[in-house]
Write a protein that holds these residues in place. Structure first.
Motif, PDB file in Angstrom:
ATOM      1  N   ARG A   2       0.830  -1.211   0.000  1.00 25.02           N
ATOM      2  CA  ARG A   2       0.000   0.000   0.000  1.00 25.02           C
ATOM      3  C   ARG A   2       0.865   1.262   0.000  1.00 25.02           C
ATOM      4  N   SER A   3       1.924   1.252   0.797  1.00 23.22           N
ATOM      5  CA  SER A   3       2.804   2.422   0.864  1.00 23.22           C
ATOM      6  C   SER A   3       3.505   2.665  -0.463  1.00 23.22           C
ATOM      7  N   VAL A   4       3.925   1.586  -1.095  1.00 18.39           N
ATOM      8  CA  VAL A   4       4.571   1.716  -2.400  1.00 18.39           C
ATOM      9  C   VAL A   4       3.590   2.298  -3.420  1.00 18.39           C
ATOM     10  N   GLY A   5       2.343   1.849  -3.356  1.00 22.34           N
ATOM     11  CA  GLY A   5       1.331   2.400  -4.254  1.00 22.34           C
ATOM     12  C   GLY A   5       1.164   3.898  -4.064  1.00 22.34           C
ATOM     13  N   ASP A   6       1.127   4.339  -2.812  1.00 20.34           N
ATOM     14  CA  ASP A   6       0.994   5.777  -2.536  1.00 20.34           C
ATOM     15  C   ASP A   6       2.180   6.552  -3.096  1.00 20.34           C
ATOM     16  N   LEU A   7       3.376   5.995  -2.940  1.00 22.97           N
ATOM     17  CA  LEU A   7       4.583   6.662  -3.433  1.00 22.97           C
ATOM     18  C   LEU A   7       4.536   6.825  -4.949  1.00 22.97           C
ATOM     19  N   PHE A   8       4.234   5.742  -5.653  1.00 18.52           N
ATOM     20  CA  PHE A   8       4.232   5.806  -7.111  1.00 18.52           C
ATOM     21  C   PHE A   8       3.096   6.678  -7.639  1.00 18.52           C
ATOM     22  N   ARG A   9       1.983   6.712  -6.919  1.00 23.72           N
ATOM     23  CA  ARG A   9       0.885   7.596  -7.324  1.00 23.72           C
ATOM     24  C   ARG A   9       1.326   9.055  -7.267  1.00 23.72           C
ATOM     25  N   THR A  10       2.030   9.397  -6.192  1.00 25.73           N
ATOM     26  CA  THR A  10       2.508  10.773  -6.040  1.00 25.73           C
ATOM     27  C   THR A  10       3.480  11.138  -7.160  1.00 25.73           C
ATOM     28  N   LEU A  11       4.402  10.233  -7.471  1.00 23.45           N
ATOM     29  CA  LEU A  11       5.349  10.472  -8.565  1.00 23.45           C
ATOM     30  C   LEU A  11       4.618  10.644  -9.890  1.00 23.45           C
ATOM     31  N   ASP A  12       3.636   9.799 -10.120  1.00 24.10           N
ATOM     32  CA  ASP A  12       2.882   9.857 -11.374  1.00 24.10           C
ATOM     33  C   ASP A  12       2.161  11.191 -11.522  1.00 24.10           C
ATOM     34  N   ARG A  39       6.940   4.214 -13.909  1.00 25.17           N
ATOM     35  CA  ARG A  39       6.498   2.928 -14.437  1.00 25.17           C
ATOM     36  C   ARG A  39       7.524   1.810 -14.290  1.00 25.17           C
ATOM     37  N   GLN A  40       8.761   2.047 -14.717  1.00 24.36           N
ATOM     38  CA  GLN A  40       9.740   0.961 -14.723  1.00 24.36           C
ATOM     39  C   GLN A  40       9.990   0.408 -13.318  1.00 24.36           C
ATOM     40  N   ALA A  41      10.162   1.305 -12.368  1.00 26.16           N
ATOM     41  CA  ALA A  41      10.405   0.854 -10.996  1.00 26.16           C
ATOM     42  C   ALA A  41       9.176   0.136 -10.437  1.00 26.16           C
ATOM     43  N   LEU A  42       7.998   0.617 -10.790  1.00 25.05           N
ATOM     44  CA  LEU A  42       6.764  -0.018 -10.329  1.00 25.05           C
ATOM     45  C   LEU A  42       6.634  -1.424 -10.904  1.00 25.05           C
ATOM     46  N   VAL A  43       6.924  -1.574 -12.184  1.00 27.73           N
ATOM     47  CA  VAL A  43       6.841  -2.896 -12.814  1.00 27.73           C
ATOM     48  C   VAL A  43       7.819  -3.865 -12.151  1.00 27.73           C
ATOM     49  N   ARG A  44       9.027  -3.382 -11.880  1.00 24.30           N
ATOM     50  CA  ARG A  44      10.011  -4.248 -11.208  1.00 24.30           C
ATOM     51  C   ARG A  44       9.523  -4.640  -9.810  1.00 24.30           C
ATOM     52  N   TYR A  45       8.923  -3.700  -9.112  1.00 27.97           N
ATOM     53  CA  TYR A  45       8.410  -4.009  -7.775  1.00 27.97           C
ATOM     54  C   TYR A  45       7.305  -5.066  -7.858  1.00 27.97           C
ATOM     55  N   LEU A  46       6.427  -4.919  -8.834  1.00 31.90           N
ATOM     56  CA  LEU A  46       5.372  -5.918  -9.020  1.00 31.90           C
ATOM     57  C   LEU A  46       5.970  -7.303  -9.257  1.00 31.90           C
ATOM     58  N   GLU A  47       6.976  -7.360 -10.116  1.00 30.48           N
ATOM     59  CA  GLU A  47       7.553  -8.652 -10.490  1.00 30.48           C
ATOM     60  C   GLU A  47       8.331  -9.297  -9.347  1.00 30.48           C
ATOM     61  N   HIS A  48       9.079  -8.487  -8.611  1.00 27.06           N
ATOM     62  CA  HIS A  48       9.993  -9.042  -7.615  1.00 27.06           C
ATOM     63  C   HIS A  48       9.411  -9.110  -6.204  1.00 27.06           C
ATOM     64  N   ALA A  65       0.121   0.301 -12.560  1.00 25.84           N
ATOM     65  CA  ALA A  65       1.043  -0.037 -13.649  1.00 25.84           C
ATOM     66  C   ALA A  65       0.367   0.189 -15.000  1.00 25.84           C
ATOM     67  N   GLY A  66      -0.917  -0.149 -15.076  1.00 26.84           N
ATOM     68  CA  GLY A  66      -1.661   0.119 -16.299  1.00 26.84           C
ATOM     69  C   GLY A  66      -1.813   1.604 -16.558  1.00 26.84           C
ATOM     70  N   TRP A  67      -2.088   2.344 -15.501  1.00 25.98           N
ATOM     71  CA  TRP A  67      -2.269   3.798 -15.628  1.00 25.98           C
ATOM     72  C   TRP A  67      -0.989   4.470 -16.113  1.00 25.98           C
ATOM     73  N   THR A  68       0.144   4.084 -15.538  1.00 27.66           N
ATOM     74  CA  THR A  68       1.405   4.700 -15.956  1.00 27.66           C
ATOM     75  C   THR A  68       1.777   4.273 -17.371  1.00 27.66           C
ATOM     76  N   SER A  69       1.397   3.059 -17.756  1.00 26.05           N
ATOM     77  CA  SER A  69       1.627   2.619 -19.136  1.00 26.05           C
ATOM     78  C   SER A  69       0.763   3.432 -20.101  1.00 26.05           C
ATOM     79  N   TYR A  70      -0.464   3.660 -19.719  1.00 19.63           N
ATOM     80  CA  TYR A  70      -1.375   4.502 -20.508  1.00 19.63           C
ATOM     81  C   TYR A  70      -0.796   5.904 -20.670  1.00 19.63           C
ATOM     82  N   ASP A  71      -0.189   6.425 -19.621  1.00 17.56           N
ATOM     83  CA  ASP A  71       0.333   7.788 -19.678  1.00 17.56           C
ATOM     84  C   ASP A  71       1.520   7.918 -20.627  1.00 17.56           C
ATOM     85  N   ILE A  72       2.220   6.811 -20.891  1.00 15.83           N
ATOM     86  CA  ILE A  72       3.325   6.874 -21.855  1.00 15.83           C
ATOM     87  C   ILE A  72       2.896   6.318 -23.214  1.00 15.83           C
TER      88      ILE A  72
END
Length: 329
Positions: free
Chosen positions: A41-51, A60-69, A98-105
């Protein structure tokens, strides 16, 4: 690949695996704790703020890696039913992001695959309301791509998912996005009806309402933003400008990309109203902001303004605009 599915129903529950990049090693399974879920949840809040502030390309890239690992090994870990539901809900949120940030690019096909997976995870979590939020996100993407009919369909399925007992803020979100779809289609009466429902719903919201975390950012500023876009698409430029100005007055600085979008809507409206100098000044400001983000949508908003400016290219204000943009580098 860029078109949202015609049938927006939740896909059947299947194996949970976020869309992956090649060559990524999966970690072993593990017991999932409440702390693990809090971290998601905290990671989600962080990436939302960055986005919001810097665009999807930064997050996006760091978020995707976090999802995978991190997130995906948790899904294959060990947990009870209650923990599992909370885990699926947290993973759904990260996957939607991750979908939202992909959409944004402008990686639209990839974005849709993330959204479908987020729907599956929300279904596994038993969170119909969050599933509706994912459908709403897909509706936003359809609006951006110019697929108004699909946008309306997705928004309506989302409305059915939350039902009439949803908090007023959630209802306002859903009706506002449906209005955007109608505006893309040029359906002024249907758009106006959806706008009115959104305004009435938000007007009944109270500070003590229980609002899901994903809807808390929808406020007067966001509603004014949605209305400005609607009126721009319907070529009702004076009203569009009024709503855009209101949104910019109310919107917090942290929502930099949303402010940029609204500034371009205002610039476009001023241009259509014959206020060339003001339009160009607003456009140049937006172009500078876009240069500081990693957002294909931000760039496309500026390009759209420039296409509309082309008939005035020989005017002094347009030449000044081009000079200012060229100086951005």
């Amino acid at each position: 690949a860029g078109t949202p599915p015609h049938d927006p129903r939740v896909p059947p529950q299947g194996r949970f695996s976020v869309p992956r990049q090649r060559g990524t090693d999966r970690g072993p399974g593990q017991r999932v704790s409440s702390g693990d879920i809090a971290a998601l949840r905290s990671v989600g809040d962080l990436f939302r703020t960055l986005d919001h502030a810097y665009g999807g390309g930064h997050a996006r890239q760091a978020l995707v890696r976090y999802l995978e690992h991190e997130a995906e090994p948790m899904l294959r870990g060990t947990y009870g039913e209650s923990t599992g539901r909370r885990l699926f809900a947290a993973a759904a949120d990260l996957t939607r992001l991750a979908g939202w940030t992909s959409y944004d690019i402008a990686a639209h096909g990839l974005a849709q695959r993330y959204f479908v997976q987020a729907l599956r995870l929300a279904q596994a979590a038993g969170d119909r309301a969050y599933g509706s939020y994912v459908l709403l996100t897909m509706s936003c993407q359809a609006v951006y791509l110019g697929h108004g009919r699909e946008a309306v369909q997705l928004a309506r399925v989302a409305q059915q998912g939350v039902g009439p007992a949803a908090p007023p803020v959630v209802q306002a979100m859903l009706h506002a996005v449906e209005a955007r779809g109608h505006a893309v289609l040029g359906e002024a009466r249907a758009c106006s009806a959806s706008q009115l429902r959104a305004e009435r719903a938000l007007g009944t919201a109270r500070p003590g309402d229980e609002v899901p975390y994903w809807a808390r950012a929808f406020d007067e500023a966001q509603l004014a933003d949605e209305l400005a876009h609607c009126h721009r698409d319907l070529q009702q430029y004076r009203t569009a400008a009024q709503h855009a100005e209101r949104s910019l007055q109310l919107r917090a600085p942290g929502f930099a990309r949303s402010r940029l979008f609204c500034r371009v809507v205002l610039a476009t409206s001023r241009l259509a109203l014959g206020e060339l100098e003001q339009a160009c000044a607003l456009g140049a400001e937006a172009a500078k902001e876009a240069s500081e983000m990693r957002s294909a949508r931000a760039v496309e908003y500026v390009r759209d303004f420039e296409r509309r400016l082309e008939p005035y290219r020989d005017a002094a204000a347009a030449r000044t605009y081009r000079d200012r943009v060229a100086a951005i580098g």
